[in-house]
Design an enzyme around this catalytic site. Structure first.
Site, short mmCIF file in Angstrom:
data_model
loop_
_atom_site.label_atom_id
_atom_site.label_comp_id
_atom_site.label_asym_id
_atom_site.label_seq_id
_atom_site.Cartn_x
_atom_site.Cartn_y
_atom_site.Cartn_z
CG ASP A 82 55.64 69.76 16.81
OD1 ASP A 82 55.22 69.03 15.89
OD2 ASP A 82 56.85 69.83 17.11
CD GLU A 140 59.11 66.30 13.09
OE1 GLU A 140 60.20 65.84 12.72
OE2 GLU A 140 58.77 67.48 12.85
NI NI Z 1 57.33 68.71 9.49
#
Ligand code: NI
Length: 394
Positions: A82, A140
């Site tokens: 991401d 994440e």
């Molecule tokens: Ni990172």
């Protein structure tokens, strides 16, 4: 470089592809939980590599299994995919084409490196045992994170070891950090509302001033670390937002505070959260105000397994040379790789990737953050060598 990896012709081709993949991903960043095109690209690239069992455990994550058919260990290797809500200012020719979104943490490189490792390991499958599982993780950057969601869909079932990497701008290219023990912090978040009594700024005796009280709260929270934590332990308490008031002559009713707590150790973490509320209660009560306090626990700290870490240090030394192994201290950032480590012993390592933009190396999450693409080859080689050794005949 000395390494047991063979077929260098393939590797050179793979590295070219890895750089092209990284640039494509960099130009097309997507936010956490919205990695639609990213996961499609990953899935299609894995299909083109061939020889993998591919599935999507969630809408925007991808898992590819390299099943050798021979008994052996199950190694999971993870990349996060991401990007961040940042407007890119690098001036790179392959800069973001998605306004307001940028790969400013290097996850484009992580994804490309793991695709490269998959390609190389598929080419070496005859020499491998057990299974290698490539985890392309969504989200994440945004709590509660994609790792837990993937684990709940069974991606770690049967896994005997997990490794992951972060390209790291704090280290020069050619250096690799493989710390043992606690590596990243638990990033917790807190919100405080202080309720006083509003009124005229010139008649303060009729009010309960939430700004003056809030300032005392901020000051007293600094004592949590300075006077309450063992100097040899690590902790951060940062108040990062303080909102109150609407006019120069009005004392407001409330003040809103928000911030983060970072710790490496579970006992320190629990202690700070408890003492934090005591401080807020004490200060607000002393001045006749009330409070609301919310404390949200973020990701667990990444804690590297000593045995896996020792093996990874050896892999890095053999692939990159002993001088490449960088002494590295923990960093107080959050990382949900820790969730995978709850399921199997594992190690998270940092691949030096510092690259200046406009004469300066900018930190992760900065609009001018960039990675040195030579680091991508380092990452691929470490992944491939680690997998080849761990899944060798035994
Ligand atoms: Ni990172």
């Amino acid at each position: 470089m000395s390494t047991s990896i063979e077929a260098p012709a393939t590797l050179a081709e793979t590295i070219k592809s890895v750089i092209a993949w990284r640039r494509h991903l960099h130009a097309n960043p997507e936010l956490s939980f919205n990695e639609v095109e990213t996961s499609r690209f990953v899935e299609e690239t894995l299909q083109a590599i061939g020889g993998l069992e591919i599935r999507k455990p969630t809408a925007t994550s991808v898992v590819a299994r390299l099943v050798t058919g021979r008994p052996g260990p199950v190694l999971a290797m993870r990349a996060d995919m991401d990007a961040l809500p940042i407007t890119e200012a690098t001036g790179l020719p392959f800069g973001s084409t998605n306004a307001g979104v940028m790969h400013a943490c290097g996850h484009d490189g992580h994804t490309a490196m793991l695709l490269g490792a998959a390609r190389e390991l598929v080419a070496r499958r005859d020499r491998l045992h057990g299974e290698i599982r490539f985890l392309f993780q969504h989200a994440e950057e945004t709590f509660p994170g994609g790792a837990e969601e993937m684990i709940s869909r069974g991606v770690m079932d049967g896994v005997t070891r997990v490794i992951g990497a972060h390209l790291w701008a704090e280290l020069p290219v050619g250096q690799v950090g493989v710390p043992s023990g606690a590596v990243t912090a638990a990033p917790d978040t807190f919100w405080i509302t202080i309720r006083g009594k509003g009124g005229h700024a010139a008649i303060p005796q009729q009010t309960v001033d939430p700004i003056a009280i809030g300032a005392q709260v901020v000051t007293n929270l600094q004592h949590l670390v300075a006077r309450g934590v063992d100097p040899l332990d690590s902790a951060v308490v940062s108040v990062t937002q303080f909102h109150a008031g609407t006019a120069h002559n009005v004392i407001p009713e409330t003040a809103e505070l928000n911030g983060t707590v970072r710790t490496l150790d579970a006992a320190v973490r629990t202690g700070i959260a408890a003492r934090m509320e005591r401080v807020i209660r004490g200060v607000t009560e002393a001045h006749g105000a009330t409070y609301e306090f919310t404390y949200e626990r973020g990701y667990r700290p990444v804690v590297n397994d000593p045995a896996v870490t020792a093996e990874m240090v050896q892999v890095v030394a053999d692939v990159c040379g002993a001088a490449a192994v960088a002494a590295m201290r923990p960093v107080m950032v959050g990382e949900d790789f820790s969730a995978f480590q709850q399921k199997a012993p594992g190690t998270f390592f940092f691949v030096g990737a510092a690259r200046p933009v406009d004469g300066e190396v900018h930190p992760h999450h900065h609009p001018k953050f960039d990675v040195d693409e030579r680091a991508l080859e380092t990452g691929v080689r470490i992944f491939v060598e680690a997998a080849t050794r761990y899944c060798a005949a035994r």
